[in-house]
Design an enzyme around this catalytic site. Structure first.
Site, PDB file in Angstrom:
ATOM      1  N   GLU A   8       0.843   3.932  11.760  1.00 14.14           N
ATOM      2  CA  GLU A   8      -0.359   3.266  11.050  1.00 14.14           C
ATOM      3  C   GLU A   8       0.251   3.208   9.648  1.00 14.14           C
ATOM      4  OE1 GLU A   8      -2.779   1.715   9.002  1.00 14.14           O
ATOM      5  OE2 GLU A   8      -2.990   3.827   8.322  1.00 14.14           O
ATOM      6  N   GLU A  68       3.342  -1.884   3.195  1.00 13.85           N
ATOM      7  CA  GLU A  68       3.722  -0.626   2.990  1.00 13.85           C
ATOM      8  C   GLU A  68       5.285  -0.672   3.733  1.00 13.85           C
ATOM      9  OE1 GLU A  68       1.335   2.601   4.426  1.00 13.85           O
ATOM     10  OE2 GLU A  68      -0.427   1.661   3.576  1.00 13.85           O
TER      11      GLU A  68
END
Length: 186
Positions: free
Chosen positions: A91, A100
């Protein structure tokens, strides 16, 4: 995850799970509960490493989950991991889906840490875009040159600029949708 692990087990295959960016260790612990044979988790953020270790120990899984305190892109096969994983759980997404470093993280893992026939969970995502009008957002692209007694010609002030900000427009009221949300890519 449960469906993938069950499928691999029914094929009499060993299930080796890699959890990238484990955070609290939740996905790693779920993998253990689902019957994974081995679980390797990695996390680079020291405060989260401490939390993950405490959560894993509190749930009696200290001997079932190997936590590597580094980024997945720094893992060395044969040193940090004994073998490639055939299931990736992660995740590492943010509000921008890929902000990210998800693409480079996945690419590295696929090339270096996972088997060719691996399963990746989640295995898809949808990125939406929407055109909005907002004076507040527009102003994020401009320095307040009045503070420095500098003037910008009006025709240049109307030009847009690029900016990447981690903000959800729903957090404030001053914006007007100009289009419906559209699928940018899947």
């Amino acid at each position: 995850m449960k469906k993938v692990i069950r499928k691999l087990k029914s094929e009499k295959k060993q299930v080796n799970v890699l959890d990238i960016g484990t955070g609290t260790g939740l996905l790693s612990m779920m993998a253990v509960k689902c019957g994974a044979d081995t679980v390797t988790a990695c996390e680079a953020f020291k405060p989260m490493i401490d939390v993950a270790l405490k959560c894993i120990e509190a749930n009696g899984m200290k001997d079932k989950i190997k936590l590597i305190p580094k980024r997945s892109t720094e893992i060395i096969m044969g040193v940090d991991m004994a073998h490639r994983a055939n299931v990736l759980v992660t995740e590492v997404f943010d509000t921008e889906l890929i902000g990210e470093g998800a693409i480079s993280t996945f690419t590295h893992a696929l090339e270096n840490l996972l088997t060719k026939d691996c399963y990746v969970i989640p295995d898809n995502a949808v990125m939406y875009i929407q055109v909005v009008e907002s004076n507040v957002c527009h102003d994020w692209n401009w320095l307040d040159l009045n503070k420095y007694n500098l003037k910008v010609p009006l025709e240049y002030k109307k030009l847009g600029g690029d900016s990447i900000l981690d903000v959800q427009l729903t957090q404030f009221k001053e914006f007007k949708p100009l289009t419906e949300p559209l699928v940018a890519f899947e």
